[in-house]
Design an enzyme around this catalytic site. Structure first.
Site, PDB file in Angstrom:
ATOM      1  N   ARG A 142      36.111  42.048  15.358  1.00 44.79           N
ATOM      2  CA  ARG A 142      36.253  40.443  15.665  1.00 44.79           C
ATOM      3  C   ARG A 142      37.344  40.466  16.996  1.00 44.79           C
ATOM      4  O   ARG A 142      38.084  41.102  17.062  1.00 44.79           O
ATOM      5  CB  ARG A 142      36.978  39.800  14.396  1.00 44.79           C
ATOM      6  CG  ARG A 142      36.124  39.657  13.246  1.00 44.79           C
ATOM      7  CD  ARG A 142      36.837  39.377  12.216  1.00 44.79           C
ATOM      8  NE  ARG A 142      37.807  40.691  11.873  1.00 44.79           N
ATOM      9  CZ  ARG A 142      38.823  40.658  10.806  1.00 44.79           C
ATOM     10  NH1 ARG A 142      39.383  39.493  10.225  1.00 44.79           N
ATOM     11  NH2 ARG A 142      39.446  41.672  10.806  1.00 44.79           N
ATOM     12  N   CYS A 257      28.476  36.861  18.568  1.00 49.24           N
ATOM     13  CA  CYS A 257      27.486  37.319  17.614  1.00 49.24           C
ATOM     14  C   CYS A 257      27.015  36.596  16.627  1.00 49.24           C
ATOM     15  O   CYS A 257      25.490  36.616  16.713  1.00 49.24           O
ATOM     16  CB  CYS A 257      28.550  38.327  16.898  1.00 49.24           C
ATOM     17  SG  CYS A 257      29.298  39.916  17.914  1.00 49.24           S
ATOM     18  N   ARG A 325      31.733  31.259  24.277  1.00 49.49           N
ATOM     19  CA  ARG A 325      30.311  31.339  23.987  1.00 49.49           C
ATOM     20  C   ARG A 325      30.033  30.746  22.610  1.00 49.49           C
ATOM     21  O   ARG A 325      30.545  30.992  21.649  1.00 49.49           O
ATOM     22  CB  ARG A 325      29.998  32.996  24.142  1.00 49.49           C
ATOM     23  CG  ARG A 325      29.734  33.420  25.368  1.00 49.49           C
ATOM     24  CD  ARG A 325      29.482  34.840  25.430  1.00 49.49           C
ATOM     25  NE  ARG A 325      30.576  35.583  24.986  1.00 49.49           N
ATOM     26  CZ  ARG A 325      30.641  37.066  25.014  1.00 49.49           C
ATOM     27  NH1 ARG A 325      29.297  37.637  25.229  1.00 49.49           N
ATOM     28  NH2 ARG A 325      31.482  37.717  24.907  1.00 49.49           N
TER      29      ARG A 325
END
Ligand code: UDX
Length: 437
Positions: A142, A257, A325
């Site tokens: 993470r 992700c 993102r």
């Protein structure tokens, strides 16, 4: 960066290849091009110890290497949502050209099922004489917690070619050696086939994304029926089969992700003739949620934000990162900007990365109180710790209006309301009037 540095910390000699010249210069000067707590110190120590080097010469890095990890990006392809593996294949071809002697080529990048086998085909075609094996070693790091996640993982997954038993053993031995310090800590190391390892990564991330989406929908339902999502999440989480993590309602999951991997798993399932409908729905619900959050703020403002000043606390997709993102702030601020609002934003780490992806008109502020200055409404987009401790009176002193939309539930509704604010948050009846049918 994190995997390479942590392998060096384990005592392995690591050569990191970076093709972007600006990033390489930064690395050589000891500047870390990503925001990751603790990474700068770890890099410095391992560079000093001579175990970690940075360069742009693939041949020099690959020469004599037992294993070469490919950690390049696999962004979502426009249109079909599939992961773009062109950077992976390009890297593998270059590695194959310069490899000398037996090498294990390992993918760290999250790659679609079948990529490992395609990599083996490319290498055989490029270098028919090369003695090699392919492995898949997905990472579960993470952002913001990546070093800890690497050093104390829940598990390590090592996938090797199940149809090539001799190679499997050789490759497994090299990777087992690399991860030996974790083995000593009794970390479960799971050996699987290539396709299985590739699918594990997508399944893990998609499951977590689905879990978040589940609690987000329950949170909306709580608002309608007058229930409290915090209590629901805590109580269901106490059942060990469910687990208490990843049950915080939010304006939608973002990052490098979850959005990409859920889209990719959807594409993998459809292409294989076995659709993963729960994940297709997760993708759709999450995208809609981010838009709904913009509308929620506009409705809270009375249906029109034109001419209003809106202060925004937090921009990144989560705290402790500068990563923008797929952050929920992008669609939300876009909607507020289009609605004619003046936006004053502050993020402790993400303002440089935010600039290119947020509306041009956004004013970037020096701190949270500066963002609140003259604001009619204050919106919390990311739950940075430093926002939690802001005194409501101080915010009130800066703001023009008295409305707070807390899209991360960082404050206690009662305390904020007692300070005279009109407050909405996610799925908490103290903050939201139950809907009267
Ligand atoms: C994730 C995975 O956790 C990690 O294992 C994988 O290797 C990479 O992807 P990361 O993207 O860094 O890590 O962040 P994570 O903490 O998982 O959060 C992802 C998104 O989900 C964030 O936008 C976060 O705000 C959101 N989230 C997370 C929630 O909305 N609710 C939660 O309860 C947890």
């Amino acid at each position: 960066m994190v995997s390479g540095t942590c392998f060096a910390e384990f005592g392995t000699d690591v050569a990191i290849v970076e093709t972007n010249p600006d990033r390489l210069t930064a690395l050589r000067e000891g500047r870390i091009p990503i925001y990751e707590p603790g990474l700068d110190r770890l890099v410095e120590e391992n560079v000093e110890a001579g175990r970690l080097t940075f360069g742009d010469d693939i041949a020099a890095a690959v020469k004599g290497a037992d294993a070469v990890f490919v950690a390049v990006g696999t962004p979502s392809r426009r249109g079909d949502g599939q992961a773009d593996t062109s950077y992976v294949y390009a890297a593998v071809e270059q590695i194959a050209r310069v490899a000398d002697g037996y090498t294990v080529i390992v993918t760290k990048s999250t790659v679609p099922v079948g990529t490992g086998r395609e990599i083996a085909r490319i290498i055989r075609k490029t270098r028919p004489d090369l003695d090699f094996d392919v492995a898949s070693n997905p990472e579960f790091l993470r952002e913001g917690n990546a070093i800890q996640d690497f050093m104390r993982p829940d598990r390590v997954i090592i996938g090797t070619d199940q149809y090539k038993p001799e190679g499997t053993e050789r490759a497994q031995n090299i990777l087992r050696k690399l991860y030996r310090p974790l083995y000593l800590l009794e970390t479960p190391i799971v050996f699987t086939g290539l396709e299985t390892a590739e699918l594990i990564k997508y399944s893990a991330n998609s499951f977590l994304a689905m879990k978040i989406t589940f609690i987000n929908e329950i949170s909306d339902l709580c608002e309608k029926v007058g229930a409290n999502v915090n209590d629901v999440a805590r109580s269901i989480g106490l059942d060990g089969r469910i687990g208490k993590k990843f049950l915080h309602p939010s304006p939608g999951f973002g990052g490098s992700c979850f959005p990409k991997d859920t889209r990719a798993l959807t594409a993998i399932g459809r292409n294989a003739g076995s659709p993963v409908r729960l994940i297709e729905t997760t993708v759709a619900v999450n995208e809609q949620r981010m838009k709904d959050m913009g509308e929620r703020v506009i409705a809270f403002a009375g249906g029109d934000v034109s001419g209003l000043t809106i202060g925004v606390l937090g921009l990144t997709f989560k705290p402790e990162t500068d990563d923008m993102r797929e952050a929920a702030s992008i669609p939300v601020l876009d909607m507020l900007d289009k609605g004619g609002a003046k936006i004053r934003a502050f993020d402790p780490a993400g303002m440089t990365t935010a600039r290119p992806v947020l509306p041009k008109s956004v004013t970037y502020c020096t701190d949270a109180l500066d963002a609140a200055k003259g604001a009619d409404i204050l919106v919390v987009m990311t739950e940075w710790n430093e926002f939690r401790s802001l005194a409501p009176e101080k915010l009130a002193a800066e703001m023009k209006g008295r409305k707070i939309a807390d899209l991360r539930n960082i404050w206690d509704p009662k305390a904020i309301k007692d300070a005279g604010f009109d407050y909405i948050s996610l799925g908490r009846p103290d903050a939201v009037q139950p809907h009267q049918a």
